[in-house]
Enzyme design. Structure first.
Site, short mmCIF file in Angstrom:
data_model
loop_
_atom_site.label_atom_id
_atom_site.label_comp_id
_atom_site.label_asym_id
_atom_site.label_seq_id
_atom_site.Cartn_x
_atom_site.Cartn_y
_atom_site.Cartn_z
N LYS A 58 0.83 -1.21 0.00
CA LYS A 58 0.00 0.00 0.00
C LYS A 58 0.87 1.26 0.00
O LYS A 58 0.34 2.38 0.04
CB LYS A 58 -0.90 0.00 1.24
N LYS A 64 15.92 -5.93 3.97
CA LYS A 64 16.32 -4.84 4.86
C LYS A 64 17.78 -4.94 5.31
O LYS A 64 18.43 -3.92 5.54
CB LYS A 64 15.37 -4.77 6.06
N ASP A 85 10.99 1.92 10.84
CA ASP A 85 10.02 0.91 11.30
C ASP A 85 9.72 1.04 12.80
O ASP A 85 8.57 1.02 13.22
CB ASP A 85 10.55 -0.51 11.05
P1 NDP Z 1 11.99 -11.09 6.89
O1 NDP Z 1 11.87 -11.92 5.66
O2 NDP Z 1 13.21 -10.29 7.09
O3 NDP Z 1 11.81 -12.02 8.21
C1 NDP Z 1 10.77 -12.94 8.27
C2 NDP Z 1 10.60 -13.46 9.70
O4 NDP Z 1 9.43 -14.27 9.74
C3 NDP Z 1 11.75 -14.31 10.18
O5 NDP Z 1 11.88 -14.14 11.58
C4 NDP Z 1 11.25 -15.74 9.86
O6 NDP Z 1 11.81 -16.75 10.67
C5 NDP Z 1 9.80 -15.59 10.21
N1 NDP Z 1 8.94 -16.57 9.51
C6 NDP Z 1 8.67 -16.64 8.20
N2 NDP Z 1 7.83 -17.68 7.95
C7 NDP Z 1 7.58 -18.28 9.14
C8 NDP Z 1 6.80 -19.40 9.55
N3 NDP Z 1 6.09 -20.10 8.68
N4 NDP Z 1 6.76 -19.72 10.87
C9 NDP Z 1 7.47 -18.99 11.78
N5 NDP Z 1 8.24 -17.92 11.45
C10 NDP Z 1 8.29 -17.57 10.15
O7 NDP Z 1 10.68 -10.17 6.88
P2 NDP Z 1 10.49 -8.78 7.65
O8 NDP Z 1 11.08 -8.93 9.00
O9 NDP Z 1 10.94 -7.66 6.79
O10 NDP Z 1 8.88 -8.67 7.74
C11 NDP Z 1 8.14 -9.43 8.69
C12 NDP Z 1 6.66 -9.08 8.64
O11 NDP Z 1 6.45 -7.75 9.11
C13 NDP Z 1 6.05 -9.11 7.23
O12 NDP Z 1 4.73 -9.64 7.34
C14 NDP Z 1 5.99 -7.65 6.84
O13 NDP Z 1 4.99 -7.38 5.87
C15 NDP Z 1 5.66 -7.02 8.18
N6 NDP Z 1 6.06 -5.61 8.25
C16 NDP Z 1 5.09 -4.66 8.46
C17 NDP Z 1 5.44 -3.34 8.59
C18 NDP Z 1 4.38 -2.32 8.83
O14 NDP Z 1 4.69 -1.13 8.71
N7 NDP Z 1 3.18 -2.70 9.21
C19 NDP Z 1 6.84 -2.89 8.47
C20 NDP Z 1 7.78 -3.97 8.32
C21 NDP Z 1 7.39 -5.27 8.19
P3 NDP Z 1 13.20 -17.48 10.26
O15 NDP Z 1 14.27 -16.53 10.65
O16 NDP Z 1 13.19 -18.72 11.09
O17 NDP Z 1 13.12 -17.75 8.78
#
Ligand code: NDP
Length: 285
Positions: free
Chosen positions: A17, A67, A103
């Protein structure tokens, strides 16, 4: 002169968005700009950023999973980005790329808004952060600056949670990491989902009834339904008896406003934009 160009870069990025939000900010500020979406190949983030800069791009919002790559690519960083080791906002400057992370400040602004409605604060609270990816890195420093009593990080890959906790320990708040399975008997005031599990329609594996009694369960993700239950994670929190729940749309708008301020020198009002997004009113873009 063509309008200045900005974009959100990530993979996937189709449903972001951010273009809508930034065009609302620009409209309100009486500024003309173009804001696009760039889906970068997973293996070639740096080339996509360079191509946008060469084409006259002025700034990028960086979303998952880039990031940390953005942090490594930036030539200089804000203090909060350096602390996080992750960047969500890039600015093309004559001396090179500048990286910031809005963030955490965006999350705290939205949390205080949500908690203010029920007369609670972050001070002295026990916080659980689920996830240790780029978003989690950005939010932990600003959360600690609010002086919670304790902050616990858990992640599917526990090693990453441990590394993140070590990065932030040593201050007044206890910061630790635990395995998800070990959380069965723990209770937290604030639980924040910073995983991307919901994006792929995957249900996060959590111990049963873990969210019962939490004062606030907050999901960084958001969906199209009511803010209290717009994601499967929040629907579960409601079912388990969390006192209050909120999705991450407010954070999205707040972090975008701080990026806009860095690029354009004006901090836009966020309340009208959040209200327009909630009501589905896209007439102002
Ligand atoms: P990353 O790809 O950097 O990290 C993903 C994280 O999610 C890791 O900790 C990963 O664990 C975990 N993960 C992924 N799939 C699973 C699963 N099936 N079960 C358990 N853990 C899981 O993504 P981001 O940190 O950049 O983003 C994370 C979320 O935050 C997203 O949904 C994003 O859209 C949201 N977000 C929202 C924002 C907002 O302004 N509202 C701003 C920033 C992010 P592992 O390390 O074990 O792979």
């Amino acid at each position: 002169m063509p309008p200045d160009r900005y974009a959100v870069i990530g993979n996937p990025v189709a449903h972001s968005k951010s273009p809508l939000i930034h065009s609302m900010f620009a409209h309100a500020a009486g500024q003309e700009l173009v804001y696009e979406r760039i889906e970068a190949p997973l293996t070639d983030f740096a080339a996509s950023v360079a191509a946008f800069g060469d084409a006259g791009g002025r700034g990028l919002n960086v979303t998952l999973p880039f990031k940390i790559d953005a942090f490594n690519l930036a030539r200089s960083h804000s203090e909060r980005a350096a602390r996080a080791g992750a960047v969500n906002t890039l600015k093309f400057e004559s001396q090179g790329l500048f990286g910031d992370n809005t963030d955490g400040a965006g999350l705290v602004r939205d949390l205080l808004r949500v908690l203010g409605d029920v007369g609670l604060g972050l001070y002295a609270s026990r916080i659980l952060v689920l996830g240790a990816g780029g978003a989690a890195r950005g939010i932990i420093g600003p959360l600690l600056a609010e002086h919670p009593r304790a902050l616990t990080i858990t992640n599917r890959d526990l090693h990453k949670a441990l590394e993140l906790a070590q990065r932030f320990e040593g201050g007044a708040t206890t910061v630790d990491s635990v395995a998800l399975e070990a959380l069965t008997h723990e209770r937290f005031d604030l639980v924040i989902n910073a995983t991307s599990a919901g994006l792929g329609g995957v249900t996060l594996a959590l111990p049963e009834r873990m969210l019962r009694g939490a004062q606030l369960v907050y999901d960084l993700a958001y969906g199209d339904g009511p803010p209290e239950s717009s994601t499967p994670f929040l629907a579960r929190a409601v079912e388990e008896g969390a006192v209050r729940t909120a999705d991450g749309l407010g954070m999205l708008v707040e972090q975008a406003a701080l990026s806009f301020a860095l690029w354009r020198g004006i901090t836009p009002a966020t309340a009208p934009v959040l209200a327009a997004l909630r009501s589905g009113d896209k007439g102002r873009t």
